[in-house]
Enzyme design. Sequence first.
Site, PDB file in Angstrom:
ATOM      1  CB  SER A   1      -0.883  -0.026   1.263  1.00  0.00           C
ATOM      2  OG  SER A   1      -1.606   1.185   1.407  1.00  0.00           O
TER       3      SER A   1
ATOM      4  CG  ASN B   1       7.392   1.755   3.427  1.00  0.00           C
ATOM      5  OD1 ASN B   1       7.467   2.974   3.381  1.00  0.00           O
ATOM      6  ND2 ASN B   1       6.265   1.097   3.156  1.00  0.00           N
TER       7      ASN B   1
ATOM      8  CE1 TYR C   1       4.065   7.476  11.993  1.00  0.00           C
ATOM      9  CE2 TYR C   1       4.684   9.794  11.887  1.00  0.00           C
ATOM     10  CZ  TYR C   1       4.464   8.579  11.256  1.00  0.00           C
ATOM     11  OH  TYR C   1       4.651   8.468   9.899  1.00  0.00           O
TER      12      TYR C   1
ATOM     13  CE  LYS D   1       7.431   6.691  10.948  1.00  0.00           C
ATOM     14  NZ  LYS D   1       7.742   5.599   9.999  1.00  0.00           N
TER      15      LYS D   1
HETATM   16  P1  NAD Z   1      -0.129   2.709   4.233  1.00  0.00           P
HETATM   17  O1  NAD Z   1      -1.015   2.348   5.375  1.00  0.00           O
HETATM   18  O2  NAD Z   1      -0.755   3.035   2.928  1.00  0.00           O
HETATM   19  O3  NAD Z   1       0.968   1.551   4.011  1.00  0.00           O
HETATM   20  C1  NAD Z   1       1.596   0.946   5.105  1.00  0.00           C
HETATM   21  C2  NAD Z   1       1.617  -0.556   4.891  1.00  0.00           C
HETATM   22  O4  NAD Z   1       2.247  -1.153   6.050  1.00  0.00           O
HETATM   23  C3  NAD Z   1       0.232  -1.190   4.766  1.00  0.00           C
HETATM   24  O5  NAD Z   1       0.142  -2.011   3.620  1.00  0.00           O
HETATM   25  C4  NAD Z   1       0.093  -2.011   6.036  1.00  0.00           C
HETATM   26  O6  NAD Z   1      -0.677  -3.201   5.854  1.00  0.00           O
HETATM   27  C5  NAD Z   1       1.548  -2.337   6.346  1.00  0.00           C
HETATM   28  N1  NAD Z   1       1.744  -2.716   7.746  1.00  0.00           N
HETATM   29  C6  NAD Z   1       1.195  -2.165   8.856  1.00  0.00           C
HETATM   30  N2  NAD Z   1       1.565  -2.844   9.936  1.00  0.00           N
HETATM   31  C7  NAD Z   1       2.371  -3.854   9.511  1.00  0.00           C
HETATM   32  C8  NAD Z   1       3.058  -4.893  10.176  1.00  0.00           C
HETATM   33  N3  NAD Z   1       2.993  -5.058  11.511  1.00  0.00           N
HETATM   34  N4  NAD Z   1       3.792  -5.758   9.430  1.00  0.00           N
HETATM   35  C9  NAD Z   1       3.855  -5.618   8.080  1.00  0.00           C
HETATM   36  N5  NAD Z   1       3.215  -4.657   7.396  1.00  0.00           N
HETATM   37  C10 NAD Z   1       2.477  -3.779   8.124  1.00  0.00           C
HETATM   38  O7  NAD Z   1       0.735   3.945   4.772  1.00  0.00           O
HETATM   39  P2  NAD Z   1       1.990   4.745   4.140  1.00  0.00           P
HETATM   40  O8  NAD Z   1       1.688   6.171   4.369  1.00  0.00           O
HETATM   41  O9  NAD Z   1       2.326   4.280   2.802  1.00  0.00           O
HETATM   42  O10 NAD Z   1       3.119   4.338   5.193  1.00  0.00           O
HETATM   43  C11 NAD Z   1       4.402   3.855   4.806  1.00  0.00           C
HETATM   44  C12 NAD Z   1       5.447   4.472   5.714  1.00  0.00           C
HETATM   45  O11 NAD Z   1       5.505   5.872   5.440  1.00  0.00           O
HETATM   46  C13 NAD Z   1       5.183   4.339   7.207  1.00  0.00           C
HETATM   47  O12 NAD Z   1       6.382   4.005   7.873  1.00  0.00           O
HETATM   48  C14 NAD Z   1       4.738   5.731   7.607  1.00  0.00           C
HETATM   49  O13 NAD Z   1       5.014   6.016   8.963  1.00  0.00           O
HETATM   50  C15 NAD Z   1       5.565   6.572   6.670  1.00  0.00           C
HETATM   51  N6  NAD Z   1       5.075   7.947   6.474  1.00  0.00           N
HETATM   52  C16 NAD Z   1       3.864   8.176   5.929  1.00  0.00           C
HETATM   53  C17 NAD Z   1       3.432   9.488   5.772  1.00  0.00           C
HETATM   54  C18 NAD Z   1       2.104   9.835   5.161  1.00  0.00           C
HETATM   55  O14 NAD Z   1       1.709  11.017   5.217  1.00  0.00           O
HETATM   56  N7  NAD Z   1       1.379   8.886   4.586  1.00  0.00           N
HETATM   57  C19 NAD Z   1       4.251  10.552   6.207  1.00  0.00           C
HETATM   58  C20 NAD Z   1       5.481  10.267   6.768  1.00  0.00           C
HETATM   59  C21 NAD Z   1       5.890   8.957   6.903  1.00  0.00           C
END
Ligand code: NAD
Length: 276
Positions: free
Chosen positions: A15, A89, A155, A159
């Site tokens: 995702s 990730n 969070y 991070k």
């Molecule tokens: P997302 O929810 O679309 O994707 C995250 C994925 O991680 C999902 O497919 C979920 O099923 C998987 N996941 C969750 N828990 C898990 C586990 N225990 N084991 C394996 N997989 C697991 O979210 P995203 O925004 O794409 O997040 C990806 C990374 O980006 C994360 O580390 C998040 O903290 C970071 N991030 C996101 C944003 C944002 O605004 N979306 C900003 C800064 C950082």
Amino acid sequence: MDVDGKIAVITGGASGIGRSTALELARRGADIVVADVNDERIAEVQGEVEALGRRYLGVHCDVTNDADIEHMRDAAISTMGQVDIVMSNAGVAMIGPPEGLSMAEWDWILQINLYGVIRNVRAFLPHLLERGSGHVVNTASVAGLFAYSWDHPTYITAKFAVVGFTEALALYLKPLGIGVTLLTPGLVETNMGETARLGGVDDISRWIREIPLETPVPADAVGVLVADAISADRYHVMTHPAEASAKMRARGQDLDAFVASQIALLPMPPNLYREG
Ligand code: NAD
């Protein structure tokens, strides 16, 4: 590193940012291993990667579980022959006040967002070190560069730790021939809201306040940035470079003044004890 013909493992690759990176690396000729807990989306990404003509392995893998990670690593190496790019990730978000959060709630987020990164890197490092090549990408956040608000203490803590771990890794791995990239996204349009939790309070409406956020970027744009950084062997990848760099500069110049300016910028949190 020329991504063409390489093998990439991406946790949380089913995702959002992980999926976008999987697809961009596949477009550039890489084969893909996605490790995630969302089986439906693991299968969707399989169709998308295979439509690009690349090999794909989807593994149900919870990054909080040592055995899951080791099984996924072994399956990736035996199916694909080797692994070149390791992107840690997978991540989740939690809102909640520090005085209310239980240790179980802290454990939930630190196990996924911090230990999940450490566990995955640790599992693949011997394989990369044996060959003296490869690239490690860790997804942190702007929340690991400065405390952007008061409502995400778990969070932000996780991070910040990922940022420190990744910087230490760069010092160690770069001279040994392994590239390291730190990804610190700002707001990105993903499915993260689906897994986010509220901790330590029952009523979110009394806790949430309007916090100024940057303009979100589409998830698809982030995969391109990550693939470019791997190809160019660049350390730091930002989705909102102007805003994040300005904050980092201010923080680096005067931490007292920076924290004071952040407090002044953000609306006051409710005092749940005094307000009843
Ligand atoms: P997302 O929810 O679309 O994707 C995250 C994925 O991680 C999902 O497919 C979920 O099923 C998987 N996941 C969750 N828990 C898990 C586990 N225990 N084991 C394996 N997989 C697991 O979210 P995203 O925004 O794409 O997040 C990806 C990374 O980006 C994360 O580390 C998040 O903290 C970071 N991030 C996101 C944003 C944002 O605004 N979306 C900003 C800064 C950082």
